[in-house]
Design a protein around this motif. Structure first.
Motif, PDB file in Angstrom:
ATOM      1  N   LYS A   1       0.841  -1.191   0.000  1.00  0.00           N
ATOM      2  CA  LYS A   1       0.000   0.000   0.000  1.00  0.00           C
ATOM      3  C   LYS A   1       0.879   1.245   0.000  1.00  0.00           C
ATOM      4  O   LYS A   1       2.024   1.206   0.457  1.00  0.00           O
ATOM      5  CB  LYS A   1      -0.923   0.026   1.229  1.00  0.00           C
ATOM      6  CG  LYS A   1      -1.940  -1.094   1.280  1.00  0.00           C
ATOM      7  CD  LYS A   1      -2.819  -0.953   2.518  1.00  0.00           C
ATOM      8  CE  LYS A   1      -3.852  -2.075   2.582  1.00  0.00           C
ATOM      9  NZ  LYS A   1      -4.705  -1.949   3.792  1.00  0.00           N
ATOM     10  N   ALA A   2       0.341   2.336  -0.540  1.00  0.00           N
ATOM     11  CA  ALA A   2       1.106   3.579  -0.591  1.00  0.00           C
ATOM     12  C   ALA A   2       0.180   4.773  -0.451  1.00  0.00           C
ATOM     13  O   ALA A   2      -1.007   4.711  -0.786  1.00  0.00           O
ATOM     14  CB  ALA A   2       1.899   3.671  -1.894  1.00  0.00           C
ATOM     15  N   THR A   3       0.741   5.870   0.064  1.00  0.00           N
ATOM     16  CA  THR A   3       0.030   7.141   0.151  1.00  0.00           C
ATOM     17  C   THR A   3       0.865   8.193  -0.571  1.00  0.00           C
ATOM     18  O   THR A   3       2.058   8.333  -0.301  1.00  0.00           O
ATOM     19  CB  THR A   3      -0.177   7.575   1.614  1.00  0.00           C
ATOM     20  OG1 THR A   3      -0.909   6.561   2.308  1.00  0.00           O
ATOM     21  CG2 THR A   3      -0.939   8.893   1.685  1.00  0.00           C
ATOM     22  N   VAL A   4       0.237   8.906  -1.494  1.00  0.00           N
ATOM     23  CA  VAL A   4       0.922   9.961  -2.241  1.00  0.00           C
ATOM     24  C   VAL A   4       0.406  11.298  -1.735  1.00  0.00           C
ATOM     25  O   VAL A   4      -0.784  11.606  -1.872  1.00  0.00           O
ATOM     26  CB  VAL A   4       0.672   9.829  -3.757  1.00  0.00           C
ATOM     27  CG1 VAL A   4       1.371  10.959  -4.515  1.00  0.00           C
ATOM     28  CG2 VAL A   4       1.144   8.472  -4.271  1.00  0.00           C
ATOM     29  N   VAL A   5       1.289  12.091  -1.137  1.00  0.00           N
ATOM     30  CA  VAL A   5       0.907  13.388  -0.574  1.00  0.00           C
ATOM     31  C   VAL A   5       1.459  14.499  -1.458  1.00  0.00           C
ATOM     32  O   VAL A   5       2.677  14.639  -1.614  1.00  0.00           O
ATOM     33  CB  VAL A   5       1.435  13.562   0.858  1.00  0.00           C
ATOM     34  CG1 VAL A   5       0.931  14.885   1.443  1.00  0.00           C
ATOM     35  CG2 VAL A   5       1.021  12.399   1.747  1.00  0.00           C
TER      36      VAL A   5
END
Length: 351
Positions: free
Chosen positions: A129-133
């Motif tokens: 999983k990844a979060t792009v901010v």
């Protein structure tokens, strides 16, 4: 027919077969050598494409703590174990003016570059999983003192635009500024310029994006009706740069389009079986590496391939896109500042 005639005829046939087999063998051997040479040249060419900056050496130890990286327990004994620990990567899209291609795509005729797009990509432990901010380029920040490659350092600057860090001190200052405002260690840095992004989209066969409103932006040279469109590289780049043709014309509207593109690119990559099309695989790799600048931890094809392999479980469904919480700056209605405590809570969740 005499025995001499029979033996002579057989001998000639055997001789011809022997010569044919030898010729075929030489052709096959030559093809193998040529193939190996071509593969070797391709690897060398792609490797030589990559430019790098030694971020770690430039910034030293005055940085947030580095996350612990653990090897994959399922790695085979014959291959190096793949890392599975959390990872933070600063990804910049620069409007570089260097080169005719970048100028034709909207980089302008002046020298220098700015970080038009800034995203902190946080990959969770396990790398599924990844979060792009996204960090708005118009955010007012305190820019720390940054070392310069020519020697010396920049002055601390208060209430200055976030993207000035790259303009004044390049990737090193961009990384230091991001770490200063987030207190999150950037494990890697990746920058791609205008032409590289456009070439990547073209090499993938374009990208499909749905827009909710009509777009007409003279600055980015893009006109689109609301709806679903399959864009080529030049159009996708224009979409990533559009801000005046949508919403209130702020950078926040552009960020929303950029986040759509991130998702769309992930979907396009996952639907394209590059391993069965070596020519397309090479075009994609050449497009990526040809306009890429990284930190020295990712400045080889083998290191990039290892990173890519460790992220093989990621998909558009497991990647979340968000924007750093901001509010309009009291000092300037055209600028924003971090909205606290929400911004700090977001960065805390990525440590």
């Amino acid at each position: 027919m005499t025995g001499r005639d029979e033996n002579g005829d057989d001998g000639r046939r055997v001789g011809r077969r022997s010569r044919a087999l030898k010729t075929a063998g030489l052709i096959l051997a030559g093809a193998l050598v040529l193939g190996m040479g071509t593969a070797g040249w391709a690897f060398w060419h792609l490797n030589a494409n990559i430019k790098s900056v030694d971020i770690d050496n430039a910034l030293g130890d005055d940085r947030p703590a580095k996350a612990v990286t653990t090897p994959s327990p399922s790695a085979s004994a014959s291959a190096p174990p793949l890392p599975t620990g959390a990872l933070n990567i600063l990804v910049l899209g620069s409007d570089s003016r260097s080169g005719e291609e970048n100028r034709e795509l909207g980089g302008g005729s002046s020298t220098g570059a700015r970080s038009d797009t800034a995203m902190v990509v946080h990959i969770d432990g396990g790398r599924a999983k990844a979060t792009v901010v996204s960090i708005p380029r118009d955010t007012l920040v305190t820019r720390p003192s940054c070392p310069l490659s020519s020697g010396g350092s920049t002055q601390v600057a208060y209430n200055t635009m976030f993207n000035s860090a790259y303009a004044i001190g390049g990737p090193v200052c961009a990384v230091k500024t991001v770490e200063s405002i987030t207190d999150v260690r950037m494990d890697h840095f990746i920058e791609i310029d205008f032409s590289g992004f456009a070439k990547l989209v073209d090499a993938l066969g374009g990208v499909t994006v749905t827009t909710e409103e009509d777009i007409a932006d003279e600055d980015s040279r893009l006109t689109l009706d609301a709806g679903t469109h399959h864009l080529d590289g030049t159009q996708a780049l224009a979409l990533a740069r559009t801000r005046h043709g949508i919403g209130d014309g702020s950078d926040l509207g552009r960020i929303a389009l950029q986040q759509k593109l991130v998702k769309a690119l992930l979907e396009q990559i996952s639907s394209t079986d590059l391993l069965t099309d070596p020519a397309k695989l090479y075009r994609v790799a050449d497009a990526v590496t040809g306009s890429l600048t990284t930190d020295t931890g990712l400045d080889s094809l083998s290191e990039l391939m290892s990173l890519g392999e460790s992220l093989r479980s990621l998909s558009s469904d497991t990647v979340k896109t968000v924007t750093m919480p901001v509010v309009t700056a009291a000092s300037d209605p055209n600028r924003v500042v971090a909205d606290e405590p929400e911004a700090s809570e977001l960065w805390e969740s990525l440590r």
